[in-house]
Structures are given as structure tokens and as C-alpha cells.
Design a protein around this motif. Structure first.
Motif, mmCIF file in Angstrom:
data_model
loop_
_atom_site.group_PDB
_atom_site.id
_atom_site.type_symbol
_atom_site.label_atom_id
_atom_site.label_comp_id
_atom_site.label_asym_id
_atom_site.label_seq_id
_atom_site.Cartn_x
_atom_site.Cartn_y
_atom_site.Cartn_z
ATOM 1 N N PRO A 22 0.807 -1.227 0.000
ATOM 2 C CA PRO A 22 0.000 0.000 0.000
ATOM 3 C C PRO A 22 0.839 1.276 0.000
ATOM 4 O O PRO A 22 0.481 2.256 -0.655
ATOM 5 N N SER A 23 1.987 1.254 0.686
ATOM 6 C CA SER A 23 2.836 2.453 0.698
ATOM 7 C C SER A 23 3.428 2.695 -0.688
ATOM 8 O O SER A 23 3.516 3.842 -1.139
ATOM 9 N N VAL A 79 2.788 6.000 -3.254
ATOM 10 C CA VAL A 79 3.896 6.738 -3.871
ATOM 11 C C VAL A 79 3.726 6.763 -5.385
ATOM 12 O O VAL A 79 3.880 7.801 -6.036
ATOM 13 N N ARG A 80 3.383 5.595 -5.976
ATOM 14 C CA ARG A 80 3.211 5.516 -7.432
ATOM 15 C C ARG A 80 2.070 6.410 -7.899
ATOM 16 O O ARG A 80 2.212 7.167 -8.871
ATOM 17 N N GLU A 81 0.931 6.335 -7.196
ATOM 18 C CA GLU A 81 -0.210 7.153 -7.596
ATOM 19 C C GLU A 81 0.089 8.641 -7.429
ATOM 20 O O GLU A 81 -0.351 9.450 -8.248
ATOM 21 N N HIS A 82 0.841 9.001 -6.396
ATOM 22 C CA HIS A 82 1.232 10.398 -6.202
ATOM 23 C C HIS A 82 2.123 10.862 -7.341
ATOM 24 O O HIS A 82 1.928 11.960 -7.893
ATOM 25 N N ASP A 83 3.089 10.029 -7.722
ATOM 26 C CA ASP A 83 3.979 10.379 -8.833
ATOM 27 C C ASP A 83 3.214 10.508 -10.151
ATOM 28 O O ASP A 83 3.479 11.408 -10.953
ATOM 29 N N GLU A 84 2.244 9.614 -10.371
ATOM 30 C CA GLU A 84 1.424 9.696 -11.583
ATOM 31 C C GLU A 84 0.605 10.981 -11.599
ATOM 32 O O GLU A 84 0.450 11.615 -12.644
ATOM 33 N N ALA A 85 0.077 11.381 -10.437
ATOM 34 C CA ALA A 85 -0.707 12.612 -10.355
ATOM 35 C C ALA A 85 0.157 13.824 -10.666
ATOM 36 O O ALA A 85 -0.274 14.735 -11.381
#
Length: 84
Positions: free
Chosen positions: A39-40, A44-50
């Protein structure tokens, strides 16, 4: 997702199907689901994609408003005959 096969042309239908799946992000999602993602790591991945999406949108907006130059378009060279 549905692809019509015309004149029994399976190759063309597969080409269209792959292109649609690529555009929808199916291949990327399949690659991500091959292994467990903590989950962590997911956050991080979703934040970077955003961030990437936001920067792309800001760049497009700046190009549209004329604040930065649009990228140069690649010019395809005409095909030369291979008769040697």
C-alpha cells in the motif's frame, strides 16, 4: 471492448484491438498486477502519476497560451527505393 473483423482479416483486427488496449492502459495494469504492491508503494506511485499528469496539463496549457514553444514536429523522410 469489441473489435469488428472485416473480410476475415484477423491480423488487422488484432492490430486494432492491441492499439485500443494500449490506449485504455490494460497492458500497464496487467503488468502492475503481476506482483503484489505494498500500500505504501501504491500511494507513492499514484502520487507520482498525479504529479506527472499535472505537469503535462500545465505544459499543454502553457503551449496553448503561447507562453512556451510547442515541441518541434518530426518530419518523415520519404522512403527511398532499395534497388542497388
Amino acid at each position: 471492448m469489441q473489435v469488428l473483423v472485416r473480410d476475415n482479416n484477423i491480423e488487422q483486427a488484432l492490430k486494432v484491438l492491441k492499439k485500443r488496449m494500449q490506449r485504455e492502459g490494460v497492458f500497464r495494469e496487467m503488468k502492475q498486477r503481476r506482483a503484489y504492491e505494498k500500500p505504501s508503494e501504491r500511494r507513492v506511485r499514484e502520487h507520482d502519476e498525479a504529479i506527472r499528469r499535472h505537469r503535462k496539463a500545465a505544459r499543454k496549457k502553457a503551449q496553448w497560451e503561447g507562453l512556451i514553444a510547442a515541441p518541434k514536429r518530426r518530419v518523415k523522410k520519404p522512403a527511398t527505393s532499395a534497388s542497388r
